[in-house]
Design a protein around this motif. Structure first.
Motif, PDB file in Angstrom:
ATOM      1  N   UNK A   1       3.178 -11.948 -14.742  1.00 22.25           N
ATOM      2  CA  UNK A   1       2.752 -10.918 -13.789  1.00 22.25           C
ATOM      3  C   UNK A   1       1.231 -10.822 -13.712  1.00 22.25           C
ATOM      4  N   UNK A   2       0.719 -10.427 -12.556  1.00 21.33           N
ATOM      5  CA  UNK A   2      -0.718 -10.222 -12.403  1.00 21.33           C
ATOM      6  C   UNK A   2      -0.973  -9.342 -11.189  1.00 21.33           C
ATOM      7  N   UNK A   3      -2.193  -8.814 -11.100  1.00 16.47           N
ATOM      8  CA  UNK A   3      -2.569  -7.923 -10.010  1.00 16.47           C
ATOM      9  C   UNK A   3      -3.622  -8.576  -9.131  1.00 16.47           C
ATOM     10  N   UNK A   4      -3.558  -8.317  -7.817  1.00 15.38           N
ATOM     11  CA  UNK A   4      -4.548  -8.834  -6.874  1.00 15.38           C
ATOM     12  C   UNK A   4      -5.064  -7.684  -6.021  1.00 15.38           C
ATOM     13  N   UNK A   5      -6.271  -7.852  -5.519  1.00 14.59           N
ATOM     14  CA  UNK A   5      -6.917  -6.790  -4.745  1.00 14.59           C
ATOM     15  C   UNK A   5      -6.651  -6.959  -3.249  1.00 14.59           C
ATOM     16  N   UNK A   6      -5.407  -7.130  -2.892  1.00  9.72           N
ATOM     17  CA  UNK A   6      -5.048  -7.274  -1.480  1.00  9.72           C
ATOM     18  C   UNK A   6      -3.569  -6.967  -1.309  1.00  9.72           C
ATOM     19  N   UNK A   7      -3.214  -6.578  -0.075  1.00 14.43           N
ATOM     20  CA  UNK A   7      -1.813  -6.393   0.292  1.00 14.43           C
ATOM     21  C   UNK A   7      -1.397  -7.408   1.348  1.00 14.43           C
ATOM     22  N   UNK A   8      -2.234  -8.426   1.564  1.00 13.99           N
ATOM     23  CA  UNK A   8      -1.961  -9.455   2.555  1.00 13.99           C
ATOM     24  C   UNK A   8      -0.931 -10.442   1.992  1.00 13.99           C
ATOM     25  N   UNK A   9       0.289 -10.382   2.515  1.00 15.32           N
ATOM     26  CA  UNK A   9       1.374 -11.225   2.000  1.00 15.32           C
ATOM     27  C   UNK A   9       1.064 -12.701   2.180  1.00 15.32           C
TER      28      UNK A   9
ATOM     29  N   UNK B   1      -2.650   1.535  -3.350  1.00 13.03           N
ATOM     30  CA  UNK B   1      -4.090   1.682  -3.097  1.00 13.03           C
ATOM     31  C   UNK B   1      -4.759   0.350  -2.792  1.00 13.03           C
ATOM     32  N   UNK B   2      -4.181  -0.442  -1.896  1.00 14.12           N
ATOM     33  CA  UNK B   2      -4.793  -1.703  -1.499  1.00 14.12           C
ATOM     34  C   UNK B   2      -4.625  -2.822  -2.501  1.00 14.12           C
ATOM     35  N   UNK B   3      -3.881  -2.594  -3.575  1.00 14.83           N
ATOM     36  CA  UNK B   3      -3.636  -3.618  -4.581  1.00 14.83           C
ATOM     37  C   UNK B   3      -2.160  -4.000  -4.576  1.00 14.83           C
ATOM     38  N   UNK B   4      -1.886  -5.210  -5.032  1.00 13.67           N
ATOM     39  CA  UNK B   4      -0.502  -5.694  -5.126  1.00 13.67           C
ATOM     40  C   UNK B   4      -0.255  -6.224  -6.525  1.00 13.67           C
ATOM     41  N   UNK B   5       0.898  -5.891  -7.052  1.00 10.01           N
ATOM     42  CA  UNK B   5       1.365  -6.486  -8.307  1.00 10.01           C
ATOM     43  C   UNK B   5       2.312  -7.624  -7.953  1.00 10.01           C
ATOM     44  N   UNK B   6       2.045  -8.808  -8.485  1.00  8.79           N
ATOM     45  CA  UNK B   6       2.850  -9.985  -8.190  1.00  8.79           C
ATOM     46  C   UNK B   6       3.466 -10.525  -9.478  1.00  8.79           C
ATOM     47  N   UNK B   7       4.632 -11.134  -9.335  1.00  8.44           N
ATOM     48  CA  UNK B   7       5.308 -11.761 -10.473  1.00  8.44           C
ATOM     49  C   UNK B   7       5.398 -13.258 -10.215  1.00  8.44           C
ATOM     50  N   UNK B   8       4.603 -14.015 -10.976  1.00  2.00           N
ATOM     51  CA  UNK B   8       4.667 -15.474 -10.928  1.00  2.00           C
ATOM     52  C   UNK B   8       5.810 -15.934 -11.829  1.00  2.00           C
ATOM     53  N   UNK B   9       6.673 -16.793 -11.335  1.00  2.00           N
ATOM     54  CA  UNK B   9       7.784 -17.325 -12.124  1.00  2.00           C
ATOM     55  C   UNK B   9       7.620 -18.833 -12.242  1.00  2.00           C
ATOM     56  N   UNK B  10       7.643 -19.330 -13.469  1.00  2.00           N
ATOM     57  CA  UNK B  10       7.543 -20.763 -13.726  1.00  2.00           C
ATOM     58  C   UNK B  10       8.844 -21.210 -14.389  1.00  2.00           C
ATOM     59  N   UNK B  11       9.552 -22.082 -13.709  1.00  2.00           N
ATOM     60  CA  UNK B  11      10.830 -22.564 -14.231  1.00  2.00           C
ATOM     61  C   UNK B  11      10.570 -23.637 -15.276  1.00  2.00           C
ATOM     62  N   UNK B  12      11.218 -23.476 -16.438  1.00  2.00           N
ATOM     63  CA  UNK B  12      11.087 -24.475 -17.493  1.00  2.00           C
ATOM     64  C   UNK B  12      11.916 -25.708 -17.135  1.00  2.00           C
TER      65      UNK B  12
END
Length: 419
Positions: free
Chosen positions: A63-71, A106-117
């Motif tokens: 997981x990580x946070x970015x300073x945008x809501x642009x999909x 508030x203009x930020x998005x939390x994203x979940x990066x998934x890496x398949x083993x």
């Protein structure tokens, strides 16, 4: 995907694989319970659209946070984040990464990066699934909570925030003991460090009505250790995620490509027969060429399977993820391992001034009242944290404070920095 289409779900159950059939609108019914532990041992899989949920233990959540809501920027930002932390998926191993929204504020998005083993050979079903996702996304999760359930003989947990899946991880062993509590706490601490905070309102344990369910005493002890209200409730039926992932392992992608080419070939033949019904000889020649091309591709596919069968045709750089998966090298754990080496009677005479750590390096700067305390601490670091190569210590006196300054730096053995 149409919600009215009958789907077959392959879902990892408490001890073995389960098969569920149904639709998004009408829900799903279980047609196989307590199946085999390996998906390759599943037989009599119903025909139709087949969707597989990868077990938690075969994927890594980042997981990580970015300073945008642009999909439209999510994919590029996710790729940059993986590159930044040193995760480099093999492009030839298929589509092994995907990113999912996990909340906006508030203009930020939390994203979940998934890496398949890289699943080992024999873990895929004999019938290639049409689509894939990770198992936690097939279940409704509570608002702000930690949810635990049993999956293929091991306990796993997921962290949700506002109903969004934020993190997931497989737990060691087959019981909910001190190790499980430690891993859950470390996960929540890591999320907080990364700016992905969570107000945990409660914890939930999904039960299945089998002997593997924990007792009420174990559940209450777990809630007390997590300092959270805890409830036990039956594991819900699976649902279809609103949007399925784009994960596709290499061998399945090759098979899908081959099927698509077969279908395209058949369409071309049918169209040619309708348009050029009177030119049988020409159509026969065209069919021969297409059939020869298909045979060549099938032969190439067999050679690929032979060449990569021993490693399962999957991502071969899984070792690169070890610093992320092995909690011994997380910054908080490294700090704890270093600090617990200090003898209790020296807590006032030896202290850290600067502590820096990442997945490959530990740097400690501090001071001691006596040089022998600093030297003894350096020797203990070499013995107790032998998974690092420690550079020669730098110890010098400070005439202003009448104390001894010291610096210790360790590089993780086998890391890129060491090489």
């Amino acid at each position: 995907m149409s919600s009215k289409t009958e789907n077959t779900l392959l879902i990892p159950g408490p001890e073995g694989w389960e098969i569920w059939q149904g639709t998004r609108e009408q829900g799903f019914r279980r047609t196989l319970e307590n199946g085999p532990a390996q998906a390759s041992d599943l037989d009599k899989i119903p025909k139709g659209r087949l969707i597989m949920g990868f077990p938690v233990r075969e994927a890594l959540a980042v997981p990580f946070k970015v300073q945008t809501e642009d999909v439209s920027m999510y994919d590029d930002l996710a790729a940059m984040h993986l590159e930044k932390i040193g995760v480099r998926p093999d492009l030839g191993a298929g589509r092994l990464t995907d990113v999912f929204p996990a909340g906006r504020e508030d203009g930020q998005s939390t994203l979940l990066n998934v890496v398949l083993a890289a699943p080992e050979e024999g873990t895929m079903p004999s019938s290639a699934p049409n689509m894939f996702d990770i198992s936690p996304r097939f279940f409704p999760l509570p608002g702000n909570a930690v949810t635990l359930w049993r999956e293929l003989g091991r306990w796993v947990f997921a962290v949700s925030s506002g109903g969004h899946l934020t993190y997931f991880q497989s737990l060691p062993g087959s019981s909910l003991g001190a190790d499980a509590v430690r891993d859950i706490r470390l996960a929540l601490s890591q999320l907080s460090i990364q700016g992905v905070s969570l107000e945990m309102e409660n914890a939930t344990v999904w039960t299945t009505g089998t002997s593997s369910d924990p007792s009420d005493e174990v559940i209450q002890a777990l809630g007390k250790s997590l300092n959270a209200e805890i409830i036990a409730e039956p594991k819900p039926h699976p649902i279809l995620p609103a949007t399925l992932s784009r994960l596709v392992p290499a061998d399945v992608r090759a098979e899908q490509k081959l099927k698509a080419e077969r279908q395209q070939r058949n369409l071309m033949i049918a169209a040619a027969l309708l348009v050029y019904l009177g030119i049988i000889g020409y159509l026969g020649f065209g069919y021969y060429k297409l059939d020869k091309k298909l045979a060549k591709q099938e032969k190439e596919l067999q050679q690929i399977n032979l060449a990569h069968g021993d490693v399962g045709l999957f991502y071969t750089d899984w070792n690169d993820l070890s610093p992320l998966v092995d909690n011994r090298h997380w910054p908080l754990t490294a700090l704890h391992r270093s600090a617990e080496i200090i003898p209790p009677n020296q807590s006032q005479s030896l202290r850290f001034k600067v502590f820096e750590a990442n997945s490959e390096r530990v740097y400690i700067s501090g001071e001691a009242t006596e040089i022998k305390h600093a030297s003894a601490f350096g020797e203990k670091l070499k013995r107790n944290m032998s998974d690092y190569d420690w550079k020669p210590p730098v110890i010098g006196s400070d005439t202003k404070t009448n104390r001894w300054n010291f610096t210790f730096e360790g590089i993780l053995k086998g890391s890129e920095i060491e090489q």
